[in-house]
Design an enzyme around this catalytic site. Structure first.
Site, short mmCIF file in Angstrom:
data_model
loop_
_atom_site.label_atom_id
_atom_site.label_comp_id
_atom_site.label_asym_id
_atom_site.label_seq_id
_atom_site.Cartn_x
_atom_site.Cartn_y
_atom_site.Cartn_z
N LYS A 148 -6.59 7.36 2.13
CA LYS A 148 -7.10 6.03 2.53
C LYS A 148 -6.59 5.66 3.92
CE LYS A 148 -8.90 6.05 -1.50
NZ LYS A 148 -8.53 5.45 -2.75
C1 LIG Z 1 -8.70 5.46 -4.23
C2 LIG Z 1 -9.54 4.49 -4.95
C3 LIG Z 1 -9.11 3.81 -6.10
C4 LIG Z 1 -7.81 4.13 -6.79
O1 LIG Z 1 -6.70 4.07 -6.00
P1 LIG Z 1 -5.38 4.93 -6.41
O2 LIG Z 1 -4.35 4.37 -5.48
O3 LIG Z 1 -5.69 6.35 -6.14
O4 LIG Z 1 -5.08 4.65 -7.83
C5 LIG Z 1 -9.95 2.88 -6.65
N1 LIG Z 1 -11.16 2.61 -6.14
C6 LIG Z 1 -11.63 3.26 -5.05
C7 LIG Z 1 -12.98 2.91 -4.52
C8 LIG Z 1 -10.84 4.22 -4.43
O5 LIG Z 1 -11.32 4.88 -3.38
#
Ligand SMILES: *Cc1c(COP(=O)(O)O)cnc(C)c1O
Length: 404
Positions: free
Chosen positions: A194
């Protein structure tokens, strides 16, 4: 031969490392001052009143569903083109996930499809909507808020792809993802792919004080340590004799006193992760600028090319977690790029076709726009440290594949 090029990659600087190391040498490994700092800085960044740091984005979603009191049987609408966690949080609480189709232009949850679902159901059957700022494109939450209000629904904005993203509201004002103006709650993730990385990590943002306090409580086992909010009243307050006092109190609440008032979890972030998150946040705008520049290069390179059936394009306010193109012979392109050590990814296999959701009754054909999108989509490398030569190489490889 080039170094491998992934679709996304974190960027850890010396400054980040220093921030983590100094926290490791401090008195707090968890629940310390770095959490407050990160929460304050993050709330300021997205423009919300409150922020609650949690152990990951999935935990953030779960806490939101708990805070909004999702109950077994409650129906909640989301998009099939998202990471499964957006939907799963409803299932953690026993709720029912109803997927609505996407808009073929924006790839986002189609508000008209959501409206159709709401209008065709008995009033009160749906409780909430979880729109996703997919790929980093800010969804028009003003429109979703209007619709939600009409039907008495809450909104959780899944903004994992879009810190720094925004849309223009009807007054032409910029509305940043997660600013809490239209959604009840918004969530972010700090997984390494991210925008900001803290290893694992997540954040909930909101402007609602009551929900904020609920989230804090649920993050730490449902425990309350605030005299004004205790449920067990001291025995003297009930006019009892000293000999009849409950063992829970003497004259007043002792220092060690606390109450677990509801079933909560341990979804805390550590202080050294928060320090890394804060350090990364300082470079968020630089990263966003770089992502937007990469998107412009892709857009230009693929404009008017007959092998491109659709692409993320250049959209103001897009945070470009992903740059998606839709192509013919997607598998051929994917494999060819792999041969050149370019590791693209597919976002996403439609969530409703995962065996888990098929077991709940979802089938191929239920959401034709999302399914059509899935057949052709591929996410090209997109991260701030992608070098210009690498970007050119990716673009050349795509073009060469179709011009053979
Ligand atoms: C990455 C992601 C999540 C979950 O996040 P984590 O930190 O990996 O648990 C939820 N929704 C979306 C759209 C994501 O890209």
């Amino acid at each position: 031969m080039n170094n491998p090029i992934p679709y996304g990659r974190q960027n850890i600087t010396e400054e980040d490392i220093e921030a983590v190391v100094s926290t490791l040498k401090s008195d707090y490994l968890t629940q310390g001052p770095k959490i407050d700092e990160f929460e304050e800085a993050f709330a300021a960044y997205v423009g919300s009143k409150y922020a609650v740091a949690v152990s990951n984005g999935t935990a953030a979603l779960h806490l939101c569903a708990l805070a909004l009191k999702v109950q077994p049987g409650d129906k909640v609408i989301t998009t099939p083109i998202t990471f499964a966690a957006s939907a799963n949080c409803v299932r953690y609480c026993g709720g029912e996930v109803v997927f609505a189709d996407i808009d073929p232009e924006t790839y986002l949850l189609d508000i008209d499809k959501v409206r159709q679902l709401l209008e065709n159901a008995p009033k009160g059957s749906y409780k909430g909507i979880i729109p996703v700022d997919f790929a980093g494109r800010a969804i028009d939450l003003e429109a979703f808020r209007k619709l939600a209000d009409e039907f008495g629904l809450w909104i959780i904005e899944d903004a994992c792809h879009a810190p720094g993203g925004y849309f223009h509201d009807s007054k032409k004002e910029k509305q940043f993802c997660g600013n809490g103006k239209f959604a009840d709650l918004a969530i972010f993730s700090f997984h390494p792919v991210k925008h900001l990385a803290s290893g694992e990590g997540g954040m909930v943002t909101t402007n609602d004080q009551e929900l904020y306090e609920k989230l804090l409580q649920l993050r730490t086992h449902g425990i309350v340590k605030d005299e004004k909010r205790y449920k067990n009243t001291p025995s003297f307050a009930n006019g009892l004799e000293k000999s009849q006092y409950s063992i829970l109190d003497t004259q007043d609440y002792p220092q060690w006193y606390m109450e677990m008032q509801e079933l909560g979890y341990n979804y805390r972030l550590t202080d050294f992760q928060a320090a890394l998150g804060s350090s990364q946040l300082k470079r968020a705008d630089d990263g966003l600028e770089k992502r937007r520049a990469i998107a412009s290069r892709y857009q230009e390179a693929f404009e008017n090319k007959n092998f491109i059936k659709g692409q993320s394009g250049v959209i103001e306010g897009h945070a470009y977690h992903l740059y998606v193109i839709e192509v013919e012979d997607r598998l051929g392109l994917y494999n060819c790029l792999r041969e050149h050590k370019i590791f693209t990814q597919i976002h996403y296999i439609p969530c409703h076709l995962m065996p888990y959701y098929q077991d709940l009754g979802w089938r191929e054909g239920d959401l034709p726009v999302a399914e059509q999108y899935y057949k052709n989509c591929i996410s090209l490398p997109m991260f701030p440290t992608l070098r210009n030569e690498e970007l050119d190489f990716v673009i050349d490889c795509v073009k060469n594949f179709y011009q053979r």
